[in-house]
Enzyme design. Structure first.
Site, PDB file in Angstrom:
ATOM      1  N   GLU A 193       0.831  -1.210   0.000  1.00 39.34           N
ATOM      2  CA  GLU A 193       0.000   0.000   0.000  1.00 39.34           C
ATOM      3  C   GLU A 193       0.869   1.265   0.000  1.00 39.34           C
ATOM      4  O   GLU A 193       0.803   2.082   0.928  1.00 39.34           O
ATOM      5  CB  GLU A 193      -0.961  -0.026   1.180  1.00 39.34           C
ATOM      6  N   GLU A 386      -5.210  -8.574  -0.954  1.00 39.47           N
ATOM      7  CA  GLU A 386      -5.909  -8.428   0.330  1.00 39.47           C
ATOM      8  C   GLU A 386      -7.369  -8.157   0.051  1.00 39.47           C
ATOM      9  O   GLU A 386      -7.702  -7.263  -0.753  1.00 39.47           O
ATOM     10  CB  GLU A 386      -5.359  -7.252   1.153  1.00 39.47           C
TER      11      GLU A 386
HETATM   12  C1  BG6 Z   1      -4.376  -3.303   4.926  1.00 41.13           C
HETATM   13  C2  BG6 Z   1      -3.007  -3.640   5.469  1.00 41.13           C
HETATM   14  O1  BG6 Z   1      -4.420  -1.962   4.687  1.00 41.13           O
HETATM   15  O2  BG6 Z   1      -5.468  -3.500   5.750  1.00 41.13           O
HETATM   16  C3  BG6 Z   1      -3.008  -4.741   6.503  1.00 41.13           C
HETATM   17  O3  BG6 Z   1      -2.119  -3.946   4.420  1.00 41.13           O
HETATM   18  C4  BG6 Z   1      -4.171  -4.527   7.456  1.00 41.13           C
HETATM   19  O4  BG6 Z   1      -1.764  -4.755   7.145  1.00 41.13           O
HETATM   20  C5  BG6 Z   1      -5.475  -4.582   6.663  1.00 41.13           C
HETATM   21  O5  BG6 Z   1      -4.205  -5.419   8.524  1.00 41.13           O
HETATM   22  C6  BG6 Z   1      -6.720  -4.465   7.497  1.00 41.13           C
HETATM   23  O6  BG6 Z   1      -6.664  -3.348   8.331  1.00 41.13           O
HETATM   24  P1  BG6 Z   1      -6.918  -3.470   9.893  1.00 41.13           P
HETATM   25  O7  BG6 Z   1      -6.615  -2.144  10.440  1.00 41.13           O
HETATM   26  O8  BG6 Z   1      -8.341  -3.856  10.035  1.00 41.13           O
HETATM   27  O9  BG6 Z   1      -5.999  -4.543  10.374  1.00 41.13           O
END
Ligand code: BG6
Length: 491
Positions: A193, A386
Site C-alpha cells: 500500500e 488483500e
Molecule cells: C491493509 C493492510 O491496509 O489492511 C493490513 O495492508 C491490514 O496490514 C489490513 O491489517 C486491514 O486493516 P486493519 O486495520 O483492520 O488490520
C-alpha cells in the site's frame, strides 16, 4: 435464468495473506532489531470511527515505547507467534489447499538497524525455513519486501524515508533476500500500500510529524524515495532471479460521487485520480502531469537526482497487486452528511451499502469496478492480495465458529471477481486477508478477526494461541478444490 459455474482460470493462485509485523511476534529474538511496528500501541480508548487518531504518533509515545521492554501494550510484539508456530499454521494452510501464501519479510530480522553492511544470518535462516515449509505443502510464496515496518534506528538517525541514503539501505536488503531466496521465490511485491504513506507517514515512511516543519513536503520526498527504491527492486529482482515477477501494491480506494451534481462527481474523480497517482508512476514509469498542479499549489518541491526519471521509466512493475475492502463516497460539501470509516480513511455514508462491525462499507460490485478500471487503464495483470472482513467471532458451546457473515462476504466478492474475469480482466490470483486471525494494523486489536482460522488470544494477549478451523475454513477449502464457486443460479 441460467445455472452457471464460476470456474476460474487454470493456475489461478488462490491463497491467503499475512504480514510479518502482525503475525510473527518474537520481536526481540534471534537478533531482530526494533521496528516501527514494535512501538505501535494498543489503542484502547479510540473510537472505531476515529481512524486519524489510530494513525497518530507522538515523540512522547516513541520514548515510552522504546523504554518499555514488555509486550503488554504493544500487541504486534507478540503477534500470533507465527514465528514459532509456522509449521503448524502451514499444515493448516496446506489442508485448505492454498496455492499461494503472501508473507512479508521483516527488514529488522535481516538488517536489525537497517544500515549495517552484513545481514543477520539467523533472520535469513528463519525465512529459509518458512519458505521451505511452504514448498513442502505445495504453496507458492508471494513475498512483500516492505509491509508496514522499518528499523527504528533509521527513523531516529535518518528521519525515515525522507533521507536518500535509506534507498541504498533498502536496496542492499533487497539484493540480499533476492540472492538468498532465488530459486525458491518467484513472486514479489515491493511496498505494501505505497499510497498509505500520505495517510500514515510514520507506519509507511518512518516520518515522525513532530520532527518536521513541513510534514507534507517530507511525505512526498519520502514517497519519491520509495518509488525509486521500488523501481530498483524491480531491476534487481529481474537481474538476480530469472523468471521472477514483481508487482507494486496499492490500497484501491474506489470513490463514488454522493450525487450526480458535477461538483460531487469532480470530488470523486479527484479522489480516484489521486489513488491512481501511485500506479501511474509504478506502471507507466513517470509522474503524471496532473500532479504538477497538486505539487505547485502546495509548494512541494521534490528533490530528484539526475537519473531518477530514467530509473522510473526503465523499471516498471510486472503486475499490479492491490487491497480492496470497501468503497467510499465523496461530496463537494460533506458538512452535515453522515460519515463512515474505511481502511485508514473515511467518507460520506453510502445508503445502499451495509457496513462491517468497524463501519467499513461492504461493496462487492466495487471490487469488479476496481478490477475493470485498473485493467482498462494499465493492461497489465492484476493480483488481489488483500480482501476480507474484520468481525467479532463467537465460539459456540460445541466449540465451533459459525462465521456465515464471513462466507457471505467472500462469496459475494469472489462472484464479482469472476464477473471481472468475464469482462476480460487478467487476474493472476487472490489472497484473502488474513488467512488466519492476526493483530489488526490500525488499532493493534486482536478481536478484529479476519481469518478462516481462529487464534485463541484476546486484545490483552490472554489465551492459549490454539488454532481452530472456522466454518469458513471448510467453505474456502471447497472453493479452492473446485477452482471457483460451486454452480448456482444467476439472472
Ligand atoms: C491493509 C493492510 O491496509 O489492511 C493490513 O495492508 C491490514 O496490514 C489490513 O491489517 C486491514 O486493516 P486493519 O486495520 O483492520 O488490520
Amino acid at each position: 435464468m441460467a445455472e452457471i459455474t464460476r470456474t476460474f482460470p487454470k493456475d489461478f493462485l488462490w491463497g491467503g495473506a499475512i504480514a510479518a509485523n502482525q503475525a510473527e511476534g518474537a520481536w526481540n529474538v534471534d537478533g531482530k532489531g526494533i521496528s516501527t511496528a514494535d512501538i505501535a500501541i494498543f489503542k484502547k480508548n479510540v473510537s472505531k470511527q476515529d481512524y486519524k487518531k489510530h494513525q497518530a504518533i507522538t515523540e512522547e509515545q516513541i520514548q515510552q515505547a522504546l523504554e518499555d521492554e514488555s509486550d503488554r501494550d504493544y500487541p504486534k510484539r507478540r503477534g500470533i507467534d507465527f514465528y514459532h508456530r509456522y509449521p503448524e499454521d502451514m499444515a493448516l494452510f496446506g489442508e485448505m489447499g492454498l496455492k499461494t501464501l503472501r508473507i512479508s519479510i521483516a527488514w529488522t530480522r535481516i538488517f536489525p538497524k537497517g544500515d549495517e553492511l552484513a545481514p543477520n544470518e539467523a533472520g535469513l535462516l528463519y525465512y529459509d525455513n518458512v519458505i521451505d515449509e511452504m514448498h513442502k505443502h505445495g504453496i507458492e510464496p508471494l513475498v512483500t519486501l516492505s509491509h508496514y515496518e522499518m528499523p527504528m534506528h533509521l527513523v531516529n538517525e535518518y528521519g525515515g524515508w525522507t533521507d536518500r541514503r535509506v534507498v541504498d539501505f533498502f536496496v542492499r536488503f533487497c539484493k540480499v533476500v533476492f540472492q538468498r531466496y532465488s530459486g525458491k521465490v518467484k513472486y514479489w511485491l515491493t511496498f505494501n500500500e505505497i499510497d498509505s504513506l500520505v495517510r500514515h507517514p510514520f507506519t509507511s515512511g518512518g516520518i515522525v510529524p513532530d520532527r518536521f516543519d513541513n510534514v507534507e513536503q517530507a511525505v512526498y520526498q519520502a514517497l519519491h524515495h520509495q518509488f525509486i527504491a521500488s523501481s530498483l527492486a524491480v531491476k534487481y529482482a529481474h537481474e538476480l532471479i530469472p523468471g521472477s515477477q514483481i508487482g507494486c501494491m496499492l490500497t484501491r480506494l474506489l470513490t463514488y460521487p454522493h450525487t450526480c451534481d458535477p461538483q460531487d462527481v469532480l470530488a470523486a474523480y479527484r479522489n480516484n485520480q489521486f489513488n491512481y497517482f501511485f500506479t501511474d508512476v509504478q506502471v507507466r514509469g513517470a509522474y503524471p502531469r496532473y500532479m504538477d498542479r497538486f505539487f505547485r499549489e502546495r509548494g512541494i518541491v521534490i528533490d530528484k537526482l539526475e537519473g531518477d526519471d530514467e530509473i522510473l521509466r526503465t523499471h516498471p512493475v510486472d503486475f499490479i497487486s492491490f487491497s480492496y475492502y470497501m468503497s467510499l463516497v465523496a461530496s463537494a460539501n460533506s458538512e452535515g452528511l453522515e460519515k463512515v470509516s474505511g481502511n485508514t480513511t473515511g467518507g460520506v455514508k453510502n445508503p445502499y451499502l451495509q457496513t462491517n462491525d468497524w463501519g467499513w462499507q461492504i461493496d462487492p460490485v466495487g471490487l469488479r469496478l476496481s478490477l475493470c478500471d485498473l485493467y482498462n487503464r494499465y493492461q497489465v495483470p492484476l493480483f488481489i492480495v488483500e480482501n476480507g472482513i474484520g468481525a467479532y467471532d463467537q465460539i459456540e458451546e460445541d466449540g465451533s465458529i459459525q462465521d456465515d457473515y464471513r462466507i457471505a462476504y467472500f462469496q459475494s466478492h469472489i462472484e464479482q471477481m469472476h464477473e471481472a474475469i468475464l469482462d476480460g480482466v487478467e487476474l493472476m490470483g487472490y489472497t484473502s486477508w488474513g488467512i488466519i486471525d492476526l493483530i489488526s494494523y490500525s488499532s493493534s486489536e486482536m478481536e478484529k478477526r479476519y481469518g478462516f482460522i481462529y487464534v485463541d488470544q484476546d486484545n490483552e494477549g490472554n489465551g492459549t494461541l490454539e488454532r481452530k478451523r472456522k466454518k469458513s475454513f471448510y467453505w474456502y477449502k471447497d472453493v479452492i478444490a473446485n477452482n471457483g464457486l460451486v454452480p448456482h443460479i444467476t439472472g
